[in-house]
Every structure is written in C-alpha cells, then in structure tokens.
Design a protein around this motif. Sequence first.
Motif, PDB file in Angstrom:
ATOM      1  N   SER A 156       0.830  -1.210   0.000  1.00 12.55           N
ATOM      2  CA  SER A 156       0.000   0.000   0.000  1.00 12.55           C
ATOM      3  C   SER A 156       0.861   1.256   0.000  1.00 12.55           C
ATOM      4  O   SER A 156       1.956   1.279   0.561  1.00 12.55           O
ATOM      5  N   ILE A 157       0.339   2.324  -0.604  1.00 15.77           N
ATOM      6  CA  ILE A 157       1.055   3.611  -0.559  1.00 15.77           C
ATOM      7  C   ILE A 157       0.947   4.235   0.828  1.00 15.77           C
ATOM      8  O   ILE A 157       1.527   5.282   1.076  1.00 15.77           O
ATOM      9  N   GLY A 158       0.192   3.634   1.731  1.00 15.58           N
ATOM     10  CA  GLY A 158       0.063   4.155   3.097  1.00 15.58           C
ATOM     11  C   GLY A 158      -1.251   4.875   3.290  1.00 15.58           C
ATOM     12  O   GLY A 158      -2.234   4.545   2.644  1.00 15.58           O
ATOM     13  N   LYS A 159      -1.234   5.846   4.169  1.00 20.93           N
ATOM     14  CA  LYS A 159      -2.475   6.596   4.415  1.00 20.93           C
ATOM     15  C   LYS A 159      -2.406   7.931   3.698  1.00 20.93           C
ATOM     16  O   LYS A 159      -1.347   8.531   3.582  1.00 20.93           O
ATOM     17  N   VAL A 160      -3.541   8.398   3.193  1.00 23.88           N
ATOM     18  CA  VAL A 160      -3.559   9.728   2.593  1.00 23.88           C
ATOM     19  C   VAL A 160      -4.415  10.674   3.430  1.00 23.88           C
ATOM     20  O   VAL A 160      -4.543  11.855   3.112  1.00 23.88           O
ATOM     21  N   ARG A 161      -4.993  10.152   4.498  1.00 20.59           N
ATOM     22  CA  ARG A 161      -5.844  10.975   5.360  1.00 20.59           C
ATOM     23  C   ARG A 161      -6.046  10.193   6.648  1.00 20.59           C
ATOM     24  O   ARG A 161      -5.867   8.984   6.673  1.00 20.59           O
ATOM     25  N   GLY A 162      -6.432  10.891   7.705  1.00 22.50           N
ATOM     26  CA  GLY A 162      -6.650  10.223   8.979  1.00 22.50           C
ATOM     27  C   GLY A 162      -7.791   9.212   8.896  1.00 22.50           C
ATOM     28  O   GLY A 162      -8.725   9.381   8.106  1.00 22.50           O
ATOM     29  N   PHE A 163      -7.699   8.135   9.655  1.00 20.32           N
ATOM     30  CA  PHE A 163      -8.780   7.157   9.783  1.00 20.32           C
ATOM     31  C   PHE A 163      -9.203   6.569   8.435  1.00 20.32           C
ATOM     32  O   PHE A 163      -8.353   6.210   7.640  1.00 20.32           O
ATOM     33  N   PHE A 164     -10.503   6.508   8.149  1.00 15.45           N
ATOM     34  CA  PHE A 164     -10.891   5.859   6.890  1.00 15.45           C
ATOM     35  C   PHE A 164     -11.936   6.662   6.110  1.00 15.45           C
ATOM     36  O   PHE A 164     -12.901   6.147   5.606  1.00 15.45           O
ATOM     37  N   GLY A 165     -11.696   7.965   6.040  1.00 15.50           N
ATOM     38  CA  GLY A 165     -12.566   8.809   5.225  1.00 15.50           C
ATOM     39  C   GLY A 165     -13.656   9.470   6.058  1.00 15.50           C
ATOM     40  O   GLY A 165     -13.734   9.280   7.261  1.00 15.50           O
ATOM     41  N   VAL A 166     -14.481  10.260   5.378  1.00 12.46           N
ATOM     42  CA  VAL A 166     -15.527  11.027   6.071  1.00 12.46           C
ATOM     43  C   VAL A 166     -16.809  10.190   6.093  1.00 12.46           C
ATOM     44  O   VAL A 166     -17.578  10.177   5.138  1.00 12.46           O
ATOM     45  N   ALA A 167     -17.037   9.507   7.213  1.00 12.73           N
ATOM     46  CA  ALA A 167     -18.128   8.530   7.282  1.00 12.73           C
ATOM     47  C   ALA A 167     -19.512   9.122   6.985  1.00 12.73           C
ATOM     48  O   ALA A 167     -20.281   8.521   6.228  1.00 12.73           O
ATOM     49  N   PRO A 168     -19.858  10.308   7.525  1.00 10.54           N
ATOM     50  CA  PRO A 168     -21.204  10.818   7.229  1.00 10.54           C
ATOM     51  C   PRO A 168     -21.416  11.065   5.731  1.00 10.54           C
ATOM     52  O   PRO A 168     -22.533  10.909   5.225  1.00 10.54           O
ATOM     53  N   VAL A 169     -20.356  11.449   5.029  1.00 13.49           N
ATOM     54  CA  VAL A 169     -20.481  11.698   3.589  1.00 13.49           C
ATOM     55  C   VAL A 169     -20.771  10.384   2.858  1.00 13.49           C
ATOM     56  O   VAL A 169     -21.614  10.328   1.962  1.00 13.49           O
ATOM     57  N   ILE A 170     -20.074   9.325   3.274  1.00 16.20           N
ATOM     58  CA  ILE A 170     -20.305   8.022   2.632  1.00 16.20           C
ATOM     59  C   ILE A 170     -21.737   7.553   2.908  1.00 16.20           C
ATOM     60  O   ILE A 170     -22.424   7.036   2.015  1.00 16.20           O
ATOM     61  N   LEU A 171     -22.182   7.789   4.132  1.00 21.52           N
ATOM     62  CA  LEU A 171     -23.554   7.400   4.469  1.00 21.52           C
ATOM     63  C   LEU A 171     -24.555   8.156   3.596  1.00 21.52           C
ATOM     64  O   LEU A 171     -25.492   7.563   3.036  1.00 21.52           O
ATOM     65  N   LYS A 172     -24.358   9.455   3.453  1.00 23.47           N
ATOM     66  CA  LYS A 172     -25.288  10.258   2.628  1.00 23.47           C
ATOM     67  C   LYS A 172     -25.258   9.797   1.170  1.00 23.47           C
ATOM     68  O   LYS A 172     -26.297   9.699   0.517  1.00 23.47           O
ATOM     69  N   ALA A 173     -24.069   9.540   0.653  1.00 23.21           N
ATOM     70  CA  ALA A 173     -23.942   9.120  -0.747  1.00 23.21           C
ATOM     71  C   ALA A 173     -24.609   7.755  -0.954  1.00 23.21           C
ATOM     72  O   ALA A 173     -25.260   7.499  -1.980  1.00 23.21           O
ATOM     73  N   TYR A 174     -24.459   6.884   0.057  1.00 23.86           N
ATOM     74  CA  TYR A 174     -25.084   5.557   0.000  1.00 23.86           C
ATOM     75  C   TYR A 174     -26.604   5.707  -0.037  1.00 23.86           C
ATOM     76  O   TYR A 174     -27.291   5.078  -0.855  1.00 23.86           O
ATOM     77  N   CYS A 175     -27.123   6.564   0.858  1.00 22.48           N
ATOM     78  CA  CYS A 175     -28.572   6.767   0.899  1.00 22.48           C
ATOM     79  C   CYS A 175     -29.072   7.317  -0.435  1.00 22.48           C
ATOM     80  O   CYS A 175     -30.094   6.878  -0.964  1.00 22.48           O
ATOM     81  N   TRP A 176     -28.347   8.293  -0.955  1.00 24.38           N
ATOM     82  CA  TRP A 176     -28.758   8.918  -2.222  1.00 24.38           C
ATOM     83  C   TRP A 176     -28.805   7.875  -3.340  1.00 24.38           C
ATOM     84  O   TRP A 176     -29.768   7.780  -4.094  1.00 24.38           O
ATOM     85  N   THR A 177     -27.758   7.051  -3.409  1.00 24.81           N
ATOM     86  CA  THR A 177     -27.675   6.058  -4.478  1.00 24.81           C
ATOM     87  C   THR A 177     -28.774   5.007  -4.319  1.00 24.81           C
ATOM     88  O   THR A 177     -29.376   4.577  -5.307  1.00 24.81           O
ATOM     89  N   MET A 178     -29.031   4.614  -3.079  1.00 23.15           N
ATOM     90  CA  MET A 178     -30.107   3.641  -2.825  1.00 23.15           C
ATOM     91  C   MET A 178     -31.457   4.229  -3.245  1.00 23.15           C
ATOM     92  O   MET A 178     -32.299   3.535  -3.810  1.00 23.15           O
TER      93      MET A 178
END
Lengths: 370, 523
Positions: free
Chosen positions: B336-358
């Motif tokens: 892996s190239i390592g980390k490019v940001r803290g933790f594993f991304g912006v969780a609320p944004v992923i949740l919103k995008a998931y809801c929108w796509t669903m």
Amino acid sequence: MKLGFIVNPIAGMGGKVGLKGTDGKEVLEKAIRLGAKPESPIKAKKALEVLKPYMDEIELITCHGSMGEEEATDLGFKPRVIGERKDKVGPEDTEEAAKLMLDMGVDLLLFAGGDGTARNVYNAIGDKLPVIGIPAGVKIHSAVYANHPRSAGEVALKYLRGEIKTIREAEVMDIDEEAFRKGQVTAKLYGYMRVPYERQLVQSLKAGRPEQEEAAQDAVADRIIDEMEPDVFYIIGSGTSTRPIMEKLGLPNTLLGIDIVKNKELVASDVGEKDILRIINGQKAKIIVTIIGGQGYIFGRGNQQLSGEVIKMVGKENIRIIATKGKIVSLGGQPILVDTGDDEVNRMFNGYMRVITSYNEEIMYRVKGL
Amino acid sequence: MAKVKIRENYHQARWDEPIIYELSTPGERGILVPQPEREIREEAGDILSKLPENMLRKEKPNLPEISQKHVLAHYLHLSQETLGSNLNNDISQGTCTMKYNPRINEKLATLIHEVHPLQDESTIQGLLSIYYRFEHMLKEISGMDKFTFQPGGGSHAVYTAASIIRAYHESRGELEQRNEVITTIFSHPCDAATPSTAGFKIITLYPNEETGVPDVEALKEAVSERTAALFITNPEDTGIYNPIIDEFVKIVQEAGGLCFYDQANANGMLGIARAREAGFDMCHFNVHKTFGTPHGCSGPGTGALGVRSHLAKFLPVPTVEYDGEKYYLDYDRPESIGKVRGFFGVAPVILKAYCWTMMMGADGLREVAEISVLNNNYLQKKIEAIDGVETWYAEGRRRLEQVRYNWRKLYEETGVGTDDIMRRIGDYGIQHYWTSHHPWVVPEPFTLEPCETYSKADLDEYAAVLERIAEEARKDPDFVKASPHKCASHVIAKPEELNDPSKWALTWRAYLKKHKKEEPSLG
C-alpha cells in the motif's frame, strides 16, 4: 496625467487593396489610386473613445491634423497640439512627435499604426516610455499592439488611473515590405518597448501574471541548462524568453540576435547564418527557439539567421521550443508557424511538437510550415 | 407556456456587519453557566490539578464576549448576505455539478455523529457495511475492481491516483524512466497539478480547433517509453465528449503507461458508459458532485478512487473488507502507498452518498444522466440564441452535461466582458457564474451546468437573465460594468489590496499582532 497620442493616418491603407503595407511614398500613391481609404483614424478614434469620460482628468498631447488632432477634437477633446502642420506626413513625423512627447514628460504614449509605425516610435523613444499600440496597420507582427482598438484605449485608461502597475517588454518587429510585396517574407526583431500589462486586454486572454511568466521563463531556463549535454553546440535564439538561459550561465546575451554556447561557455555572439554553418559544421547541435512577435512564428520572423540550411544541419529532433503558457494561450488556438523560405524545411515541421513551458511542463502543440 | 420570471426588484441585504471580535464588550455574556453544587465540587476536588502541566493554558483564550441575542443577530446578518447553498439557481456553477442535496440524507447522517473513528470495529459493523456496500455500487457503476474512500476531495483522490501510479512503476523498476504524465488543457487542472506534485513531468495536449478534443496524432507524438500515465477528463470542461477515448487509452497502455479517468463529475454518463469499457486502469468520483452530497465549502467531501485489480494492492490502508461474518479494516497490505488521510474517510459523507444512491436505484442513476444531458441541451439552445454568445469548437455537435460558452463577440462590440456580466447576474438574485479554469483558452468564458435537479422554469429564468444583461450591455455598457448594484458586496475597486499581506491576516489575533494593537485584556 499626460497622454501622448499619435496616429499614423496612412497605416492600414494598403491592406484592403492587396498591397501588403504602405511603407514608401510610391506605394501609398498607388494605394490611394486603387481607392484605399484611411482606416487608421477610425480605429484610433475607437481607442480614444474609451478615454472620453475622463477627458477632464487627462492632458492629451497630440500632433497636427490627421495625426491625432482631428480624431481627438472630433470626440470633443481639447488636445495640446505639437509640431508643424503639414499636408503630407511621413515616418519622420511620427519619430519627431514621439521624441517631443518624451521630452514633455508624457506618462504614456498611445499610437495607432502598424509595424512600421511601431519601429518609428521605437527609434524615437526606445524603452524610455511606456507605450500601447492601436492595431491599425496591415502588418502587425509587433507585440506592442493591443488585440483590438478598444482594448488599447482600455489599457491606456487603466494605466493612467493606476489600475495597471505592471509593465512587460514587447517585441517591435517589421518585415521588409519591398521583399514582402515580391512574396518573400523576412521579419526582423528590432527591439523591445515597454507596454502596460493587462492580462486580459493585451493578450486578449487571461494567462497568468507577468511575475508568473517571469518565474516560468526562469524555470524553463533552468531546465534547458540542466539538460545541456557536454560537447554539444547550443544555438540560442533571439528574444526575451531565451535571455534567462544566458543570464543564468553568466554569459553575455544578444537579445536581438543568435548566440552559440558549448560546455556552458560562449562560442560566438550575434552570429549570422554563415557563421552558424561554419561553426557547427555537421557536429551535434541543438537550437533553442521561442515564439517571437504576436503571430506565433518560431522560425522566419526575428531570427532569419536560423535558415532552412541551419535547421537541416541541426535536425528537427534537436530543436527545443520554449515559451510561457501565456504566450501559447495568446495564440488563440492558431498553430505555431514556421516560414524559413525553404518549402521542404517548412513542410518538415507540419504536425505536433513539444513546447517547454516550465521546468516540469510541456505543451504538445500544432506546428505549421508555410 | 409559463411566463419567465425575472426578479426585477431583487435586493440583497447589506448589513455592513463587523467582525464578531469587533462586537465584543468585555464582561458581556451569552450564557451564564451555573456553578456546580457543593456536593459535586467536594466529590470532584480540584480537577484542574489532575491535568498535565503542558496541557494547561498560560493565558485565557481571547474569545469574543457578546450576548446571545447579538450573536444570533450577527450570524443571521451574515447568512442574509449569501444566496444560500442548495436553494439558489446554481446552474451557473459549471464544472462544479451543483445539484440539490436531499435534506433527508442530512438527517440520516446525524444518526452517526457520535461515532468515533477509534471505536472498535465490532461496534461499527453497520457503518462498515455501508462502506462495503457503497464500494460495491461504485464498482458496478465504474467497472473498477476496488475503491478507497479515504481522500477528502477530488484533487486529493487524483493525487492518490498519481501516488499509486508512482508505486506501480517503482514496483516494476521503471519509475526513473517513466516520468511523464500526459493530460489535456481542458481536463481539470488537478490532472496536471497532482501528478506534478507527485514528481512527474506534465505534457499537456491542446484541442483541435474543429473537433474540440486533442488529435490522436498529438497524443502519439507525446507518448513514448517515458510515459507513466494519461490523466484525462471526459467530457472535458467544454462539455465535449471525446468519442475515441478508448483509442487514446489503448495508445498509452501499449506504450506501457497507465490511464486514469477523472470522473469527478460523472453526471452525464451514470448508468450509460463506464471507465472499464473504455479501458481505463483507474477512475475517481467526487461524491459531493455526482452522488448527491453537499459541497461543504471546501469540505467535507470525498473523492472515491477506484482501481482495476492489478493496482488494488497499492490502495491506501485501511480498506474495508468482509470475511463472510463480519466487516473489518484491513491494514495488512504491505504494498500500500500508506495513508492519505486520517482514519478511513468522512463517514457521514459516505452514508449520505449511500442513501442517495439507494434512493435513486439503477434506473434512477441513468435518469440522472439523461435529464442532465437533456437540461443542458435545452439550455444550450436558449443561451446560444442570445446575441453576443458563442460556443467554440465542434460546431453542431451536442455537448454532454455542461458547456463552455463565451462573450467574445459581445465584449468586442460593447466592451462588456464576462467578469462584468458575472457581477451583474447577482443583481437578479442568482449565483455568480463560473468563468473557466486558467488559463482562459476560450476568451471571455462562462460555463453552465444545469444538473438534473433544476426545473424548466430554472433554466428559462437563467437564460432570460443572461439575455437581459446582454441587452443592458448594448444599451448602457457602463451600467453593467459598474454592477452589481443590488448585492451585499460591490465590485472590488482595487483587487490588489485584498492580496496585501502587510494589511490582512488569517486570524483576528494575527491581525492585531500585525498592526501592533493590543489584545483586549481578559479579566
């Protein structure tokens, strides 16, 4: 605020009657016989019109009759008129007026004409005074002209009001009209004048600020120097873009001519075609050229020394084109042009070539051989 | 046909609002915090003495002291000096893909606002499953084999792609040789900027004047054994889709380079065309453009980066995996190239995008693309009918979801340019438009992008306002040049003053220091 205003009233007259310029008295008479009408005064007025609302704040200094007085008074200006009234005007009148204006301490010189006029102004004032040209001539190779008469007026206004503070160097170029009318084109780079730099108006397009352009030129020079190979001749073309290469190498630079460098040492200065052929003599060499003037030429304008024969000896693969992104964008999508006078060489350039625009950046751009 | 409504008498509030620090009065309070009860004080003891010495402030913080009413008034005033994200006619923000972000997704995202990124995996199984499922959806939409949601925005994702390409060539011992990345002038500027930051040389292709896309010959001339990759947007900023993009990809891959598809904005092709079929090795989506989440004033956003299987091992850690029973974060990825940001991304944004796509479903996604393209073509006809507007390149060919127009003709005729018109638009209660990325290859440019959430009335209003302003430019150019006349802030007379580092500072404290003013004493 003192503004000098000179109109070359005969500039542009040859164009519509197919005469390729009006330098020389006989040609002018022929143009008039063919029905040519003065174009330049109309264009000059378009530029001056922009300044009309600020008439009271500007001290306008101009020449008699159609060399500025008529255009200015038509628009309601009350200019201070210098020089003598004459029936027929010529290039010497432009030069004289420009000199007088320099002595009178004008802040900016706004002039209408073509390449011939730019040369006259340059002869008179060199780089002592900022200028902006109103494009009115048949030949506009010089980069001292705005892209449109109105833009020239806007640049002048903004400069006088202190809204433009940066000045750039712009090429004064002219072609040999007599040769031009015979179908041969050779343009010479005569020098540089100082032009207020308004990224939108002078180049018509936003393409970075002059300080960025300067930094880009420096970066290009670093790249060229870092890639220099031992025992290879570097033929350094004319123009301000190649100047930082010589400066960084600590070598004297010929702004308007060609220099040759090898192993980062100067081999010869301001060389002609024959000198180049003699010095290179089939050995490995590279040519560093830039786009000269407002029309996009890399060969055939401002560097006739780099003839077809020189290019054939060096080889296309050994040509490095350098230019800032601003210069590329200002071409407005038109190809980079090559006109060496040798059709075979010109054709060789048709296609795409890399243009080095920064240390780590190149643009793949279309080149057209005339 | 319904009459087009132009807001003739619009006028924005102008409060001449001071900075909140300037409203501060020493001793004034918004809330009086009650003293703890005696029993509690006794039980807790001197809690400050339990804090480590190095964590204790030496001075009290310089915060504004202001009553509740005046705090609220201050922020109300500031909000009235904006046009309001999400609720304005944002057709004008071409290349940004401004669409309405359904409020319900904002509500749903609050359900996880107390989750901490350091919580044990076993306690966030639901959240991880949403990552996993959304990744699956993006794989389906793009044809890529694996995604990361770690990058915090589009350019960040493109930089991550450049880093992966570097790792790929390094792993093959070819990095020194392959140091050139090819892009196009109308691709997003980050397609040049981020590989450059990652250490590559950039070769930029210019478009053919007629087709509006680069010639194959230009690409062939650029490609060599030095080629590391192609970074390209399609459709480009002009809205023109390169119909032979697969040929471009093939030429680069045959020379040993990788191909990255900048799909920050995929609004014109959701459900219609995929990066995989065009042959790309990688692509990315800005979920805050294409997948219905807000552009949060520079964040939080997410650049979802997808790669084909041969590049999956280089993706940032952690990845989200599923072992058949539970979801987990996989850090054990040696290449892996390592980390490019803290933790594993912006969780609320992923949740919103998931809801929108669903909510959209597969058919809905395709409909997004169809309506976006239809809206754009309808608007284009209306905009091009305005005297003074031109569209350069590819005459007669349809654009996809946006168009770069220009006012060159109007400017030459009247002296009114695109910046003047942009300011005047604000006088009709509409967001300023986006002109163009730099450099301005097209003179006097403006770029419009009417996404799927705008109504026909929005499109008509927008075109009518531009038509009106073009008329104004002919009748009274100085009036348009002096605009805006009805907005909260007017034209900046001396823009260079805003860049004056001796005058301005990024914080109030730095400002005071710079001007040698004393901070108000804090009792």
